[in-house]
Design a protein around this motif. Sequence first.
Motif, mmCIF file in Angstrom:
data_model
loop_
_atom_site.group_PDB
_atom_site.id
_atom_site.type_symbol
_atom_site.label_atom_id
_atom_site.label_comp_id
_atom_site.label_asym_id
_atom_site.label_seq_id
_atom_site.Cartn_x
_atom_site.Cartn_y
_atom_site.Cartn_z
ATOM 1 N N LYS A 97 44.237 -9.749 20.254
ATOM 2 C CA LYS A 97 43.528 -9.596 18.984
ATOM 3 C C LYS A 97 43.903 -10.650 17.946
ATOM 4 O O LYS A 97 43.089 -10.994 17.080
ATOM 5 N N HIS A 98 45.126 -11.164 18.002
ATOM 6 C CA HIS A 98 45.609 -12.052 16.950
ATOM 7 C C HIS A 98 45.749 -13.503 17.409
ATOM 8 O O HIS A 98 45.271 -14.420 16.735
ATOM 9 N N VAL A 99 46.396 -13.704 18.549
ATOM 10 C CA VAL A 99 46.691 -15.072 18.980
ATOM 11 C C VAL A 99 45.479 -15.722 19.642
ATOM 12 O O VAL A 99 45.133 -16.875 19.345
ATOM 13 N N LEU A 100 44.821 -14.999 20.540
ATOM 14 C CA LEU A 100 43.721 -15.575 21.307
ATOM 15 C C LEU A 100 42.610 -16.176 20.444
ATOM 16 O O LEU A 100 42.180 -17.309 20.709
ATOM 17 N N PRO A 101 42.103 -15.473 19.410
ATOM 18 C CA PRO A 101 41.031 -16.091 18.603
ATOM 19 C C PRO A 101 41.441 -17.393 17.931
ATOM 20 O O PRO A 101 40.603 -18.252 17.659
ATOM 21 N N ASN A 102 42.738 -17.567 17.653
ATOM 22 C CA ASN A 102 43.212 -18.749 16.944
ATOM 23 C C ASN A 102 43.541 -19.913 17.859
ATOM 24 O O ASN A 102 43.871 -20.993 17.356
ATOM 25 N N VAL A 103 43.478 -19.717 19.165
ATOM 26 C CA VAL A 103 43.760 -20.824 20.095
ATOM 27 C C VAL A 103 42.526 -21.218 20.896
ATOM 28 O O VAL A 103 42.613 -22.072 21.784
ATOM 29 N N MET A 104 41.371 -20.604 20.575
ATOM 30 C CA MET A 104 40.178 -20.851 21.373
ATOM 31 C C MET A 104 39.435 -22.124 21.001
ATOM 32 O O MET A 104 38.570 -22.572 21.752
ATOM 33 N N GLY A 105 39.733 -22.715 19.838
ATOM 34 C CA GLY A 105 39.053 -23.934 19.428
ATOM 35 C C GLY A 105 39.207 -25.066 20.431
ATOM 36 O O GLY A 105 38.206 -25.589 20.975
ATOM 37 N N PRO A 106 40.449 -25.496 20.733
ATOM 38 C CA PRO A 106 40.625 -26.549 21.739
ATOM 39 C C PRO A 106 40.117 -26.148 23.120
ATOM 40 O O PRO A 106 39.663 -26.999 23.889
ATOM 41 N N VAL A 107 40.175 -24.852 23.428
ATOM 42 C CA VAL A 107 39.719 -24.385 24.739
ATOM 43 C C VAL A 107 38.210 -24.571 24.885
ATOM 44 O O VAL A 107 37.719 -24.993 25.946
ATOM 45 N N LEU A 108 37.451 -24.285 23.838
ATOM 46 C CA LEU A 108 35.999 -24.450 23.893
ATOM 47 C C LEU A 108 35.611 -25.917 24.090
ATOM 48 O O LEU A 108 34.692 -26.235 24.843
ATOM 49 N N VAL A 109 36.322 -26.805 23.412
ATOM 50 C CA VAL A 109 36.061 -28.240 23.587
ATOM 51 C C VAL A 109 36.371 -28.660 25.018
ATOM 52 O O VAL A 109 35.576 -29.352 25.668
#
Length: 303
Positions: free
Chosen positions: A212-224
Motif C-alpha cells: 500500500k505504501h512502498v509499491l505505488p512510490n516505486v512504480m514510476g521507473p518500473v513503468l518506463v
Amino acid sequence: MKTLLHRWWDGDVGYSFRTSPTAIFAALIALVCLICALFAPWIAPHNPFDLTTLELSNARLPPAWHADGNTSFWLGTDDQGRDILSALIYGARISLAVGLASVLLSLIVGVSLGLLAGFLGGWIDGLLMRLCDVMLSFPAILVALLIAGVGRALFPNAHESLAFGVLIIAISLTGWVQYARTVRGSTLVERSKEYVQAARVTGVSPLRIMRKHVLPNVMGPVLVLATIQVATAIITEATLSFLGVGAPPTSPSLGTLIRVGNDYLFSGEWWITIFPGATLVLIALSVNLLGDWLRDALNPRLR
C-alpha cells in the motif's frame, strides 16, 4: 474513469504528451498496430491460416504496384501464396501478444522479488541479488534459446498454446532481473522515509506496507522500463522465431516471416522479408519512442 482521464490530461504528464509531436506520432503508430492485432480477423483481407484459400499459383507474387502484381494482394505473397499484408497483421498479433505477456510476467516476478529484497534486506536481499548477478552473467538471447530449445525437445508434439507458453517463459526468465534491481534500489530509499516508519509504529504489517505504501512510490521507473522492455521482448521473440525455436512454423509471426523471406531475398522476391522487417522496426521504434517520452515526463529534472 472520466474524471481520472481528465486529471491525467490536465496534469504534467498529459501536458507533456500533447506538446510532444514525437510522443503523439509514436502513440498513433502503436495504437494502429494494436488495433490491427486485436481485430485481425476483421481487418486482414485474407486469412493466412485457411489452407483452403491458398493457391500455389499465387506464390511469390510481387506487390500490387508492380507490373506483375495482383490487386488482391497489395504487398504481394510469400512462397505458399499467403497474402503478405494479412500475414503481417496476424504476425503483429502474435508478436505483440508474446511481447506483452512476457513483459507482464517479468514485471510481476521482478517487482515482487525487488520489494522483498529491498524492504526485508539481510540474507534475503543478498540471496536474490546474487541470483540476479548470475542471471545477468548469461546473455539473455542464449538463455531464451536454451529454454525454448529444451521446451520444444520435451514437448515435440505439443499444442501451439504450450509452445507459446514456453516462449513467454524463455523471454521472461532473464527479463525480471532488471525490474528486481530497479525496485530494490527504490525500495531501499523509500523504506527509510518517515511515512514508512510511521506505518511501522502504528502496527501495520510489512506486507501491507510494501503493497500500500512502498509499491505505488516505486512504480514510476518500473513503468518506463516496462514500456522499453516491450520492444525488447518483441525483438527477442522475432529473433527466436527467425532461428527456428520461437513461434511454431504454422504461425506467421514477424520473425518467422523474415526467416522465410530470407531464403528468397537474393532471388528477387525482396517483399517477402522487407515488409515484415519494416513492420518489426516500426513497432519497436514506436514503443521505444513512447518509453523515452515517458521517462522524460515522469522525471522533472529531464523536462
